[in-house]
Design a protein around this motif. Sequence first.
Motif, PDB file in Angstrom:
ATOM      1  N   ASP A  19       2.165  -5.784 -13.016  1.00  0.00           N
ATOM      2  CA  ASP A  19       1.506  -6.525 -14.126  1.00  0.00           C
ATOM      3  C   ASP A  19       1.841  -7.712 -14.355  1.00  0.00           C
ATOM      4  O   ASP A  19       3.294  -7.891 -14.521  1.00  0.00           O
ATOM      5  CB  ASP A  19       1.984  -5.714 -15.462  1.00  0.00           C
ATOM      6  CG  ASP A  19       1.349  -6.049 -16.599  1.00  0.00           C
ATOM      7  OD1 ASP A  19       0.740  -7.220 -16.548  1.00  0.00           O
ATOM      8  OD2 ASP A  19       1.516  -5.583 -17.836  1.00  0.00           O
ATOM      9  N   LEU A  20       1.360  -8.628 -14.164  1.00  0.00           N
ATOM     10  CA  LEU A  20       1.783 -10.295 -14.154  1.00  0.00           C
ATOM     11  C   LEU A  20       1.190 -10.854 -15.629  1.00  0.00           C
ATOM     12  O   LEU A  20       0.956 -12.078 -15.834  1.00  0.00           O
ATOM     13  CB  LEU A  20       1.048 -11.243 -13.226  1.00  0.00           C
ATOM     14  CG  LEU A  20       1.519 -10.516 -11.770  1.00  0.00           C
ATOM     15  CD1 LEU A  20       1.114 -11.344 -10.619  1.00  0.00           C
ATOM     16  CD2 LEU A  20       3.209 -11.290 -11.943  1.00  0.00           C
ATOM     17  N   GLY A  21       0.999  -9.989 -16.749  1.00  0.00           N
ATOM     18  CA  GLY A  21       0.601 -10.531 -18.016  1.00  0.00           C
ATOM     19  C   GLY A  21      -0.835 -10.619 -18.263  1.00  0.00           C
ATOM     20  O   GLY A  21      -1.604  -9.664 -18.820  1.00  0.00           O
ATOM     21  N   ASN A  22      -1.542 -11.596 -17.462  1.00  0.00           N
ATOM     22  CA  ASN A  22      -3.005 -11.813 -17.495  1.00  0.00           C
ATOM     23  C   ASN A  22      -3.692 -10.988 -16.542  1.00  0.00           C
ATOM     24  O   ASN A  22      -4.941 -11.129 -16.450  1.00  0.00           O
ATOM     25  CB  ASN A  22      -3.316 -13.219 -17.523  1.00  0.00           C
ATOM     26  CG  ASN A  22      -2.932 -13.865 -16.211  1.00  0.00           C
ATOM     27  OD1 ASN A  22      -1.866 -13.485 -15.529  1.00  0.00           O
ATOM     28  ND2 ASN A  22      -3.018 -15.211 -16.128  1.00  0.00           N
ATOM     29  N   GLU A  23      -2.940 -10.489 -15.507  1.00  0.00           N
ATOM     30  CA  GLU A  23      -3.632  -9.608 -14.501  1.00  0.00           C
ATOM     31  C   GLU A  23      -2.582  -8.661 -13.754  1.00  0.00           C
ATOM     32  O   GLU A  23      -1.508  -8.761 -13.956  1.00  0.00           O
ATOM     33  CB  GLU A  23      -4.274 -10.608 -13.324  1.00  0.00           C
ATOM     34  CG  GLU A  23      -3.001 -11.492 -12.601  1.00  0.00           C
ATOM     35  CD  GLU A  23      -3.452 -12.350 -11.550  1.00  0.00           C
ATOM     36  OE1 GLU A  23      -4.439 -12.026 -10.879  1.00  0.00           O
ATOM     37  OE2 GLU A  23      -2.706 -13.309 -11.243  1.00  0.00           O
ATOM     38  N   VAL A  24      -3.393  -7.805 -12.945  1.00  0.00           N
ATOM     39  CA  VAL A  24      -2.532  -6.832 -12.450  1.00  0.00           C
ATOM     40  C   VAL A  24      -2.914  -6.908 -11.086  1.00  0.00           C
ATOM     41  O   VAL A  24      -4.017  -6.902 -10.345  1.00  0.00           O
ATOM     42  CB  VAL A  24      -2.684  -5.222 -12.807  1.00  0.00           C
ATOM     43  CG1 VAL A  24      -2.098  -4.230 -11.798  1.00  0.00           C
ATOM     44  CG2 VAL A  24      -2.510  -5.057 -14.099  1.00  0.00           C
ATOM     45  N   ARG A  25      -1.790  -7.256 -10.051  1.00  0.00           N
ATOM     46  CA  ARG A  25      -2.005  -7.379  -8.866  1.00  0.00           C
ATOM     47  C   ARG A  25      -1.503  -6.318  -7.812  1.00  0.00           C
ATOM     48  O   ARG A  25      -0.636  -5.615  -8.233  1.00  0.00           O
ATOM     49  CB  ARG A  25      -1.266  -8.668  -8.039  1.00  0.00           C
ATOM     50  CG  ARG A  25      -1.894  -9.943  -8.732  1.00  0.00           C
ATOM     51  CD  ARG A  25      -1.619 -11.081  -7.905  1.00  0.00           C
ATOM     52  NE  ARG A  25      -1.810 -12.498  -8.532  1.00  0.00           N
ATOM     53  CZ  ARG A  25      -1.583 -13.506  -7.956  1.00  0.00           C
ATOM     54  NH1 ARG A  25      -0.907 -13.553  -6.812  1.00  0.00           N
ATOM     55  NH2 ARG A  25      -1.816 -14.460  -8.566  1.00  0.00           N
ATOM     56  N   THR A  26      -2.073  -6.146  -6.607  1.00  0.00           N
ATOM     57  CA  THR A  26      -1.660  -5.371  -5.678  1.00  0.00           C
ATOM     58  C   THR A  26      -0.777  -6.171  -4.629  1.00  0.00           C
ATOM     59  O   THR A  26      -1.323  -7.251  -4.208  1.00  0.00           O
ATOM     60  CB  THR A  26      -2.656  -4.676  -4.676  1.00  0.00           C
ATOM     61  OG1 THR A  26      -3.336  -4.012  -5.649  1.00  0.00           O
ATOM     62  CG2 THR A  26      -2.168  -3.901  -3.786  1.00  0.00           C
ATOM     63  N   ILE A  27       0.456  -5.682  -4.542  1.00  0.00           N
ATOM     64  CA  ILE A  27       1.282  -6.224  -3.725  1.00  0.00           C
ATOM     65  C   ILE A  27       2.126  -5.437  -2.874  1.00  0.00           C
ATOM     66  O   ILE A  27       2.670  -4.140  -3.174  1.00  0.00           O
ATOM     67  CB  ILE A  27       2.604  -6.975  -4.449  1.00  0.00           C
ATOM     68  CG1 ILE A  27       1.808  -8.102  -5.250  1.00  0.00           C
ATOM     69  CG2 ILE A  27       3.641  -7.562  -3.582  1.00  0.00           C
ATOM     70  CD1 ILE A  27       2.938  -9.039  -6.006  1.00  0.00           C
ATOM     71  N   VAL A  28       2.181  -5.617  -1.503  1.00  0.00           N
ATOM     72  CA  VAL A  28       2.702  -4.880  -0.448  1.00  0.00           C
ATOM     73  C   VAL A  28       4.025  -5.145  -0.094  1.00  0.00           C
ATOM     74  O   VAL A  28       4.447  -6.361   0.041  1.00  0.00           O
ATOM     75  CB  VAL A  28       1.786  -4.546   0.602  1.00  0.00           C
ATOM     76  CG1 VAL A  28       2.580  -3.798   1.723  1.00  0.00           C
ATOM     77  CG2 VAL A  28       0.465  -4.032   0.556  1.00  0.00           C
ATOM     78  N   SER A  29       5.132  -4.656  -0.302  1.00  0.00           N
ATOM     79  CA  SER A  29       6.504  -4.862  -0.127  1.00  0.00           C
ATOM     80  C   SER A  29       7.447  -3.999   0.805  1.00  0.00           C
ATOM     81  O   SER A  29       7.190  -2.828   0.929  1.00  0.00           O
ATOM     82  CB  SER A  29       7.248  -4.885  -1.429  1.00  0.00           C
ATOM     83  OG  SER A  29       8.418  -5.427  -1.568  1.00  0.00           O
ATOM     84  N   GLY A  30       8.314  -4.572   1.589  1.00  0.00           N
ATOM     85  CA  GLY A  30       9.017  -3.874   2.777  1.00  0.00           C
ATOM     86  C   GLY A  30      10.157  -3.518   2.283  1.00  0.00           C
ATOM     87  O   GLY A  30      11.084  -3.612   2.674  1.00  0.00           O
ATOM     88  N   ILE A  31       9.975  -2.407   1.136  1.00  0.00           N
ATOM     89  CA  ILE A  31      11.272  -2.040   0.558  1.00  0.00           C
ATOM     90  C   ILE A  31      11.647  -0.649   0.510  1.00  0.00           C
ATOM     91  O   ILE A  31      12.390   0.066   0.044  1.00  0.00           O
ATOM     92  CB  ILE A  31      11.429  -2.607  -0.829  1.00  0.00           C
ATOM     93  CG1 ILE A  31      10.132  -2.169  -1.585  1.00  0.00           C
ATOM     94  CG2 ILE A  31      11.766  -3.812  -1.011  1.00  0.00           C
ATOM     95  CD1 ILE A  31      10.388  -2.472  -3.140  1.00  0.00           C
ATOM     96  N   ALA A  32      10.875   0.008   1.182  1.00  0.00           N
ATOM     97  CA  ALA A  32      10.506   1.386   1.295  1.00  0.00           C
ATOM     98  C   ALA A  32      12.026   2.413   1.677  1.00  0.00           C
ATOM     99  O   ALA A  32      12.346   3.211   1.372  1.00  0.00           O
ATOM    100  CB  ALA A  32       9.507   2.117   2.162  1.00  0.00           C
ATOM    101  N   LEU A  33      12.517   1.573   2.666  1.00  0.00           N
ATOM    102  CA  LEU A  33      13.873   2.089   2.950  1.00  0.00           C
ATOM    103  C   LEU A  33      15.061   2.195   1.812  1.00  0.00           C
ATOM    104  O   LEU A  33      16.038   2.502   1.875  1.00  0.00           O
ATOM    105  CB  LEU A  33      14.167   1.319   4.221  1.00  0.00           C
ATOM    106  CG  LEU A  33      13.360   1.345   5.573  1.00  0.00           C
ATOM    107  CD1 LEU A  33      13.925   0.876   6.705  1.00  0.00           C
ATOM    108  CD2 LEU A  33      13.412   2.863   5.788  1.00  0.00           C
ATOM    109  N   HIS A  34      14.926   1.124   1.041  1.00  0.00           N
ATOM    110  CA  HIS A  34      15.722   1.119  -0.078  1.00  0.00           C
ATOM    111  C   HIS A  34      15.614   1.718  -1.494  1.00  0.00           C
ATOM    112  O   HIS A  34      16.214   1.884  -2.015  1.00  0.00           O
ATOM    113  CB  HIS A  34      15.973  -0.417  -0.259  1.00  0.00           C
ATOM    114  CG  HIS A  34      16.339  -1.303   0.975  1.00  0.00           C
ATOM    115  ND1 HIS A  34      17.440  -1.268   1.583  1.00  0.00           N
ATOM    116  CD2 HIS A  34      15.580  -1.935   1.807  1.00  0.00           C
ATOM    117  CE1 HIS A  34      17.538  -1.796   2.705  1.00  0.00           C
ATOM    118  NE2 HIS A  34      16.259  -2.347   2.846  1.00  0.00           N
TER     119      HIS A  34
END
Length: 702
Positions: A630-645
């Motif tokens: 949630d970025l306030g005025n919109e909701v974005r899809t973001i893929v992040s490489g953090i699954a191991l953490h």
Amino acid sequence: MSLPKRYLITSALPYANGLKHVGHLAGAYIPADIYARYLRAQKRDVVFVCGSDEHGTAIPIQATKEGTTPRAIIDKYHAAMKQDFEDLSMSFDIYHRTSEPIHHETAQEFFTYLNDRGELEIKETEQYFDEEANSFLADRYIKGTCPNCGSDRAFGDQCETCGRTLSPDELINPVSTLSGKAPIKKKTSHWYLPLGKHEAFLREWILEQHKDDWRPTVIGQCKSWIEGGLQSRAVTRDLDWGIKVPVAGADGKMLYVWFDAPIGYVSATKQWAIDNNKDWKPYWYDKDTKLVHFIGKDNIVFHCIIFPIMLKLHGNILPENVPANEFLNLEGDKMSTSRNWKLDMRDYINDFVKKENGGGQCVDMLRYYLTQIAPETKDSEFMWKGFQDAVNSELVSKFGNFVNRTWVLMHKLCGGKVPRLHEELLDENDRTLFTDIKDAKTKIENLLEEYKFREALFEVIELSRKGNQYMQKKEPWIVAKKLAENPESQKSIDNTLHICLQLTANLAILANPFLPNTARKMLHLMKVVEKMLDWDNAGKINLLSVGYTLREPQLLFRQIDDEEIKTQIEKLKSGLLKMEEPKKEEVKPEVPAKAVIQFDDFAKIELKTGTILTAEKVEKADKLLKLSVDLGNEVRTIVSGIALHYQPEEIVGRQVTVVTNLAPRKMRGIESNGMIVMAEDKAGKLHFISPAQPIDPGSTVS
RNA sequence: CGCGAAGUAGAGCAGCGGUAGCUCGUUGGGCUCAUAACCCAAAGGUCGGGAGUUCGAUCCUCCCCUUCGCAACCA
């Protein structure tokens, strides 16, 4: 089958850039030592060589790391490794080093011999060169952007992010990790060993001649290597640490370390011959010499393919066998120097060997366990609990206990002397035991000849188990109670103890290759000389003379108590923790900071706070999480490489910092619109950059 | 995902086409010279899952599942 005239045994040359751990010991050193000791006991002509491998790029790297010179590094680790091997009763005839002049000469002669006969080819290539550091760059020293996944952390040989194998040329914007500058391309020429020319020879020699007597894993690796196509291999490198290429005009070129290291076996043999006034040549040229290389599985290719080609071209004999071992894991995890998950030989020496008087029994305990779990056919596991069990219930309770009860009874019932053997009273049990002793000798012999050390050692313990059973059947302590009413029965007691004593003498001989210190302790108990350990004496039942006074009982081994095991496991685990704490010396970044940018450049980046609304794992990707933010005025899809953490559920609701104007990028088929900013700590763990107080999603960060 | 390795009793491992084995551990009993061992007995395995080949499969073939490794160092 006629016996070879002489044997040459080699153990892999340990690399002089750090201490070696018990995995090394189990893989290449203990088996070789057992074999060498066995052959010596057989009075065969045997030379057992080893030494430090002191060239290659990793040495200067280690020197930089420790803030010293390469020379200081090799001196330090050569001395340390030599000492450790001595402390663990390795019986090298020589422990040499590749920095010695005699080795440089030998390696250069090898090169010249091959080069003069046209067995090497010269190729000119372009390689990356760092002008500031004035040196050519190994693949690993070049960083850049991966052409495959776009990560800017790819190395010249492989991209860490996507795992793809690369060559330095494929990198976008390559940078030298030495100076941080962009390297230039520069021409350089090198000598190559064309392996492909020798394919037919290798097929015949390995896949035909040795298909039955080499270990399956060794054959398998060779096969896949041969069938994968044999490439020419560079013999020289642009470096400033190593053995100079003995050709005019080849300044700044050194022999590649893989080329000079195995030649270290030859130069070590030469030095040994000088020291002992012998001729080294038959050991490397005479067909009647049996050459055996003991190594770990990572060295198979060098010892089975590359070095044999060199030997063949140089007119030397070829190895008869290369009994490579697999790897040893530790408490359920792979041994690793960088993660500090390991048991160094030095640590065991300090914690066990040095604390004991003499320490011989602790050396043999480790040798016992490492042989018993030797990874002969597949990777195996060092467990402290397993070490304790093996020592306490096999070495102490079977082997040690048999000898001890024999000694105690012999003193109680036979006056501390070897009693007479009354042949007329020999019974079935006695005769069976005689056969068992002879059989054990044969079995152990055959197993050792086939390099099956684990099984051979089992047979030694098995024989002491037979001894225990025998004594139980004869029950001399019961017989002794009825002596008053039946004085004749002293003869039965005499027979039993006589045989147990002869069995003990046999056990000393058979255990000697594996447990040399124990064997000597047993000699001491029996008051006999070293000569008794000659292998020929095994199987004989007249090794101790009747009437000979023997020493008081003395325990061969002590037990390992629970506390010791607990301490070791805790130590291992705390070592791991220590690695996770930041290290002082790492304050200075390895790669220089990025170039200075102007404010305008920074202003191009739009940073905002966001709140994670949902998170789920991306299918078929280990490291990726799909987030909606949630970025306030919109909701974005973001893929992040953090699954191991992070687990998906634990980060929902987290406030994070997001780069919002990054070009969209597809990852695993999902379009990612933006990037979560993360901080990476020394242990590689990623942390969110979050506002100190909760703040509205979409707030600008600057 | 891809590559490699592996999945057999509580643990560690053998076996690899024909009644499932070893060491240690566990339980009960016997014995006592010993840092105790040894003997007797017992518990504990659908040999990762499924399909196929076969007279017959833990073993061969295929598919699947799981685990481990895949930066460097390193036997």
